[in-house]
Design a protein around this motif. Structure first.
Motif, short mmCIF file in Angstrom:
data_model
loop_
_atom_site.label_atom_id
_atom_site.label_comp_id
_atom_site.label_asym_id
_atom_site.label_seq_id
_atom_site.Cartn_x
_atom_site.Cartn_y
_atom_site.Cartn_z
N ASP A 296 37.84 44.52 38.11
CA ASP A 296 38.30 43.35 38.86
C ASP A 296 37.37 43.15 40.06
O ASP A 296 36.40 43.89 40.24
CB ASP A 296 39.76 43.48 39.29
CG ASP A 296 40.01 44.66 40.22
OD1 ASP A 296 39.04 45.19 40.80
OD2 ASP A 296 41.19 45.05 40.39
N ALA A 326 31.65 38.30 33.81
CA ALA A 326 33.06 38.65 34.02
C ALA A 326 33.95 37.42 33.79
O ALA A 326 33.47 36.29 33.64
CB ALA A 326 33.26 39.19 35.43
N ALA A 327 35.24 37.67 33.76
CA ALA A 327 36.21 36.60 33.58
C ALA A 327 36.07 35.57 34.71
O ALA A 327 35.69 35.93 35.83
CB ALA A 327 37.63 37.17 33.56
N ASP A 329 38.11 34.08 36.73
CA ASP A 329 38.81 34.34 37.99
C ASP A 329 38.14 35.44 38.79
O ASP A 329 38.11 35.41 40.02
CB ASP A 329 40.28 34.70 37.72
CG ASP A 329 40.42 35.99 36.93
OD1 ASP A 329 39.66 36.19 35.97
OD2 ASP A 329 41.29 36.81 37.28
#
Length: 585
Positions: A296, A326-327, A329
């Motif tokens: 994250d 990465a994602a 968000d």
């Protein structure tokens, strides 16, 4: 955390009272009308009129429960708890709803009006409240009065009930107590392993509360008991934190490993463990731990910090590539980090793009704009750079620290451009925000000196030395300014000599010392000192000084070569232009 909602101010606590709906207020109002004194319309004519026999009941505000509740809500909207308490105190006498009396009691307790609180509690009881329901309020009132025995009785009643939130309410009572020592004693007496419920969050909350009250031994006892009873990842993690704070790093690491075995994908646990490893100096181990498992924004940030600490360029480059995939968000939250990583790899155009994607509500929004201004300036887009900094200054008028930073950045860029008047203005503006700031005084002193305003430069450097006696950079700057102006050379020698003793290998200090030797007529010593400084760092000003000394020694050919090298370093060097005019009129 389990206790988060309990730790709040009295004003915040009673914001929830605003959630009375219009339906509830209407119901209370209609229910009260039958019981309140009424005023009837006065007769205005002796001649009967249509509907003349209809009487409209209009209770006055003092006997209108809905009016009192609305007035109380208005007061709460303005965080006026005293006024709100007064209106709720009247409303409870007009209403048969126990919740109104409950809120009246809570408000009275919040403003420490013990008599009003007792009246509200009595009214609440008359309206059918059960002792367990009233236990929290009674305990709060007892603590406010300093009656520990009564507070304990009520807290025992509260925690012994079957209420779902009993222990949460228990924590709220203690957190709100004015006497934290008294609250700590009640915590230890009542929140024992034998009495705590089968809710792991309650155990962790009591341990944390004990730590807050300075009862560390109790906090550790409950943490370890919770770990033995529940054997969950969060109990291992909390117990590990206790051990780490006690200096038992090995024990803390062992417990965090157990926590990760329970929840290997838990990002918070991995961050905690990696943070503990890095604090212990095991940066490689921390980085290795974070490489695996879900990623994250926080994990990417810590990984980047570890790689930067280890000066691992390959790891930073790999992180940049990974983070771009990465994602969405995660990328959005990491826009500033992406900009930093791009900038570290000299991908300035990409860095500008990432910095531009940092949202206005992002904690790094200011820093992103500041870095963007630096990049634009390095790209030669000077006007755009200064325009962005001016906008930052306008946006930061209510943020003194950021305003100072924006002005200082603007000033330093102008200083580098040799626009000394603009640099002086920007430094002066920043000093209005932060008077006598050492960094700003130093910068303005340099701007004054380079702009030829020697007296003002000396004044700033002397003021800086009053604030920071013996400061090496200030001593060197003042000594050099005096030497360059050929003024008070003995003072210049003392100042630069002190700086040289503190930083014998600093090229800037060596340049000052060499230039002082030149002013004193010691050409050979000056030439040798400046040669060493030039060899250590190819700085334009050092080169100009060395060239002038060589020229004065009759070594014009050697001097010309140095001047040529300076011209390559800084084609617009003002000091070079001025020196050549003097030497080759």
């Amino acid at each position: 955390m389990w206790m988060d909602s309990s730790v709040r101010s009295a004003a915040t606590k009673f914001k929830q009272l605003r959630h009375f709906t219009a339906v509830a207020l209407l119901a209370l109002g209609l229910g009260a009308c039958a019981a309140t004194p009424l005023r009837t319309a006065q007769k205005t004519s002796s001649t009967p009129q249509p509907l003349a026999q209809v009487v409209v009941a209009t209770p006055d505000a003092g006997h209108d429960v809905m009016a009192q509740l609305l007035a109380g809500e208005m007061a709460l909207n303005h965080t006026d708890l005293k006024t709100a308490s007064g209106h709720y105190g009247k409303a409870m006498l007009l209403s048969g709803d126990p919740k109104v009396a409950e809120r009246a009691a809570s408000l009275a307790i919040a403003i420490h009006d013990n008599e009003a609180a007792q009246r509200a509690l009595d009214r609440w009881q008359v309206l059918g409240a059960k002792p367990a329901e009233m236990a929290q309020a009674r305990a709060e009132l007892a603590l406010d009065r300093g009656d520990t025995d009564e507070a304990r009785r009520q807290l025992e009643l509260l925690t012994g009930s079957t209420a779902k939130d009993a222990w949460r309410q228990f924590g709220r009572v203690l957190v709100g107590a004015r006497d934290q020592a008294q609250a700590g004693r009640l915590l230890e007496a009542l929140a024992t392993p034998q009495r705590l419920p089968g809710d792991v969050q309650a155990w962790l909350a009591m341990s944390e509360l004990g730590d807050k009250f300075g009862r560390h031994a109790y906090a550790v006892q409950i943490a370890e008991a919770a770990m033995q009873r529940f054997k969950s990842a969060e109990t291992y993690a909390w117990a590990a934190q206790m051990k780490f704070r006690d200096g038992d790093r090995e024990g803390a690491r062992a417990l965090l490993q157990k926590a990760l075995v329970k929840e290997p994908q838990n990002a918070r646990l991995r961050l905690a463990y990696a943070g503990m490893l890095s604090e212990a100096g095991d940066y490689v181990g921390a980085a290795r731990l974070l490489e695996h498992g879900p990623q994250d924004a926080d994990i990417y940030a810590l990984r980047a910090g570890l790689a930067a600490h280890n000066k691992d360029g390959k790891a930073l480059a790999a992180l940049y590539q990974d983070l771009q995939k990465a994602a969405p968000d995660v990328r959005e939250k990491s826009a500033y980090l992406l900009g930093q990583l791009a900038e570290m790899q000299h991908r300035d155009a990409e860095a500008l793009t990432w910095y531009g994607q940092v949202g206005d509500d992002d904690a790094h929004a200011f820093d992103a704009d500041l870095r963007s201004a630096m990049i634009l300036h390095a790209q030669g887009k000077l006007a755009e750079s200064h325009q962005l900094l001016e906008q930052l200054q306008l946006d930061s008028l209510d943020q003194p620290a950021q305003l100072r930073q924006a002005w200082q950045a603007d000033a330093e860029l102008y200083l580098g451009e040799q626009q000394y008047a603009k640099a002086e203005t920007a430094f002066s503006r920043a000093l209005q925000v932060v008077p006598n700031d050492p960094g700003l005084l130093y910068g303005r002193g340099l701007a004054y000196a380079d702009g030829g305003q020697v007296d003002l430069a000396i004044q700033d450097f002397e003021q800086l030395l009053k604030i920071k006696p013996g400061d090496v950079d200030a001593s060197n700057a003042l000594g050099y300014t005096l030497a360059d102006a050929n003024r008070d050379l003995p003072a210049a020698e003392r100042l630069i000599g002190a700086a040289r003793a503190a930083k014998p290998d600093d090229p800037a200090v060596a340049d000052s010392w060499g230039w002082l030797q030149y002013r004193q007529g010691h050409l050979e010593q000056a030439a040798q000192t400046l040669r060493d400084a030039w060899a250590a760092r190819k700085d334009a000003d050092v080169g100009v000084h060395l060239g002038e000394v060589l020229w004065k020694q009759g070594r014009q050919q050697e001097a010309q070569k140095v001047f040529d090298d300076v011209r390559k370093l800084d084609p617009k060097s003002r000091s070079l232009q001025e020196t050549l005019k003097r030497l080759q009129p």
